[in-house]
Scaffold this active site. Structure first.
Site, PDB file in Angstrom:
ATOM      1  N   ASP A   1      40.521 104.738  18.254  1.00  0.00           N
ATOM      2  CA  ASP A   1      41.732 105.284  18.340  1.00  0.00           C
ATOM      3  C   ASP A   1      42.996 104.459  18.801  1.00  0.00           C
ATOM      4  OD1 ASP A   1      42.943 108.488  18.166  1.00  0.00           O
ATOM      5  OD2 ASP A   1      43.767 107.609  19.814  1.00  0.00           O
TER       6      ASP A   1
ATOM      7  N   ALA B   1      40.275 111.647  22.427  1.00  0.00           N
ATOM      8  CA  ALA B   1      39.247 111.441  23.630  1.00  0.00           C
ATOM      9  C   ALA B   1      37.951 111.364  23.330  1.00  0.00           C
ATOM     10  CB  ALA B   1      39.550 112.656  24.724  1.00  0.00           C
ATOM     11  N   GLY B   2      37.712 111.882  21.885  1.00  0.00           N
ATOM     12  CA  GLY B   2      36.137 111.770  21.493  1.00  0.00           C
ATOM     13  C   GLY B   2      35.565 113.133  21.606  1.00  0.00           C
TER      14      GLY B   2
ATOM     15  N   CYS C   1      43.923 119.585  11.468  1.00  0.00           N
ATOM     16  CA  CYS C   1      43.996 120.837  11.901  1.00  0.00           C
ATOM     17  C   CYS C   1      45.346 121.359  11.237  1.00  0.00           C
ATOM     18  CB  CYS C   1      44.030 120.861  13.535  1.00  0.00           C
ATOM     19  SG  CYS C   1      45.215 119.770  14.321  1.00  0.00           S
TER      20      CYS C   1
ATOM     21  N   ASP D   1      44.607 100.030  15.582  1.00  0.00           N
ATOM     22  CA  ASP D   1      45.525 100.507  14.747  1.00  0.00           C
ATOM     23  C   ASP D   1      44.753 100.874  13.496  1.00  0.00           C
ATOM     24  OD1 ASP D   1      47.486 101.249  12.949  1.00  0.00           O
ATOM     25  OD2 ASP D   1      48.608  99.594  13.061  1.00  0.00           O
TER      26      ASP D   1
ATOM     27  N   LYS E   1      34.923 115.100  19.108  1.00  0.00           N
ATOM     28  CA  LYS E   1      33.846 115.443  17.769  1.00  0.00           C
ATOM     29  C   LYS E   1      32.847 114.434  18.188  1.00  0.00           C
ATOM     30  CE  LYS E   1      37.259 117.293  15.006  1.00  0.00           C
ATOM     31  NZ  LYS E   1      38.353 117.452  15.952  1.00  0.00           N
TER      32      LYS E   1
END
Length: 398
Positions: A242, A224-225, A336, A268, A227
């Site tokens: 994405d 979703a953006g 993460c 992709d 960062k």
């Protein structure tokens, strides 16, 4: 999903988690439909997350009293686990046992006596460290071998503070990273306040690029953006790539509400992107072991093969990111997760193929578990567990 009490709601949510749902989404959706005071909402949240974070330990405590737990209906198993959680937290019998017996009566009246007997007979029991931490044995042993111990994993079983990144002036308690703050009230329409929920460890990945006004930045696997929002707020021209168009559309709406502009492109990323930049961020998809606090059910869904499988994809994505990084530019790789395979292992394999890149020091403003080619963030104190590597392209060798 409607329930008359926080206990009933917790059981309903946990049954949906059993069927493959995500606890955070299910609980948020259920609470939006429940006109309860904040105290009741907080208690339902405590029950759901507490049961999932301590699941192996709760089953260990119940085991001597339940010779065949798998033969019980799922609702009753969760009722017993939740009653054991309250016992573990020190709730007295008179306030703890009867409500769960009533829940059992509503669902399986014939098992209410069993629930009453088991919850009254709970007693302390020594547990192996991996069970006490409610980690799968394979991951617990892998972390012990890599980091030396697993005490840090207790951080995943602590309550999760809510951090927000601020895009306007706020009067909130500062977090561990500039621009990050601790939100201590109920959830709200954050973007209307110029805020975006985001863990400080996630925000720091974007800060590592040191983006300047007017610089072009590529945000790969940007989702979703989140960062990208920070990078755009620094005045950078951000292009976020994405594969998930729906997440990008949601991100674009949030960016507009925050007064930010991000260019979204759907692709992709195992294939090259049609542009290059001096600053490239790859926040790669991963096993997510660093997010066990917010997504506790994930720890029970991973398999020992998953880190190596994800590392193979991450290496592919790093190839795309490398091709997109101009000479003299910086490529930040972040995940993460805290596995060796997806952090140091991926970067080690990448650098063996790409002598034109050199690792640069990373100095997070919070404790780290280990340093090597990059750093692993300690997940205690409300932080997500992250791995970062900062790679400089020193020449144009392909």
């Amino acid at each position: 999903m409607r329930a008359g009490t926080p206990r009933a709601l917790a059981v309903a949510v946990l049954l949906e988690v059993d069927r493959g749902g995500r606890a955070q989404l299910l609980l948020d959706r259920a609470l939006r439909r429940s006109p309860w005071p904040e105290r009741d909402r907080a208690y339902a949240t405590f029950l759901v997350y507490g049961a999932l974070r301590r699941l192996r330990l709760l089953d260990h405590l119940l085991a001597p009293l339940l010779p065949r737990p798998e033969g019980l209906p799922p609702e009753v198993r969760w009722i017993l686990r939740l009653g054991a959680l309250e016992w573990l937290e020190g709730k007295p019998d008179h306030a703890r046992v009867s409500p769960w017996v009533e829940e059992a009566k509503r669902r399986y009246p014939g098992l209410a006596g069993l629930v009453n007997a088991v919850l009254r007979r709970l007693a302390p029991r020594e547990a192996p460290e991996c069970v006490r931490l409610s980690l799968p044995d394979w991951l617990c042993e892998a972390w012990r071998g890599f980091f030396g111990d697993v005490a840090f994993a207790e951080g995943f079983n602590e309550p999760a503070p809510l951090f927000v990144t601020a895009y306007r002036e706020v009067d909130l308690r500062p977090g561990p990273v500039p621009g990050s703050y601790l939100w201590e009230g109920p959830k709200t329409d954050f973007s209307a306040l110029g805020l975006q929920p985001q863990n400080p460890a996630s925000l720091f990945a974007a800060k590592l690029l040191e983006a300047r006004p007017g610089e072009r930045v590529l945000d790969l696997c940007g989702g979703a953006g989140l960062k990208a929002f920070y990078l755009a707020a620094q005045g950078a021209e951000v292009v976020s790539y994405d594969l998930n168009r729906r997440r990008q559309e949601a991100g674009a709406r949030t960016a507009r509400r925050l007064g930010l502009w991000v260019h979204y492109r759907t692709q992709d990323l195992t294939r090259p992107v049609p542009e290059r930049a001096k600053k490239v961020l790859l926040d790669a998809p991963c096993t997510g072991t660093g997010t066990f606090r917010a997504h506790p059910e994930l720890r029970y869904r991973l398999s020992p093969e998953d880190p190596a499988r994800m590392a193979a994809l991450q290496l592919q994505l790093l190839e795309t990111a490398a091709q997109a990084t101009e000479e003299g530019g910086v490529l930040v790789y972040s995940v993460c997760t805290l596995t060796e395979e997806e952090g140091e292992g991926v970067v080690r394999a990448f650098l063996a193929r790409h002598p034109e890149f050199r690792p640069e020091p990373v100095q997070p403003p919070f404790p780290v578990l280990a340093r090597g080619l990059g750093v692993y963030v300690d997940p205690r104190g409300g932080l997500d567990g992250f791995y970062y590597a900062k790679l400089r392209r020193v020449n144009s060798q392909a």
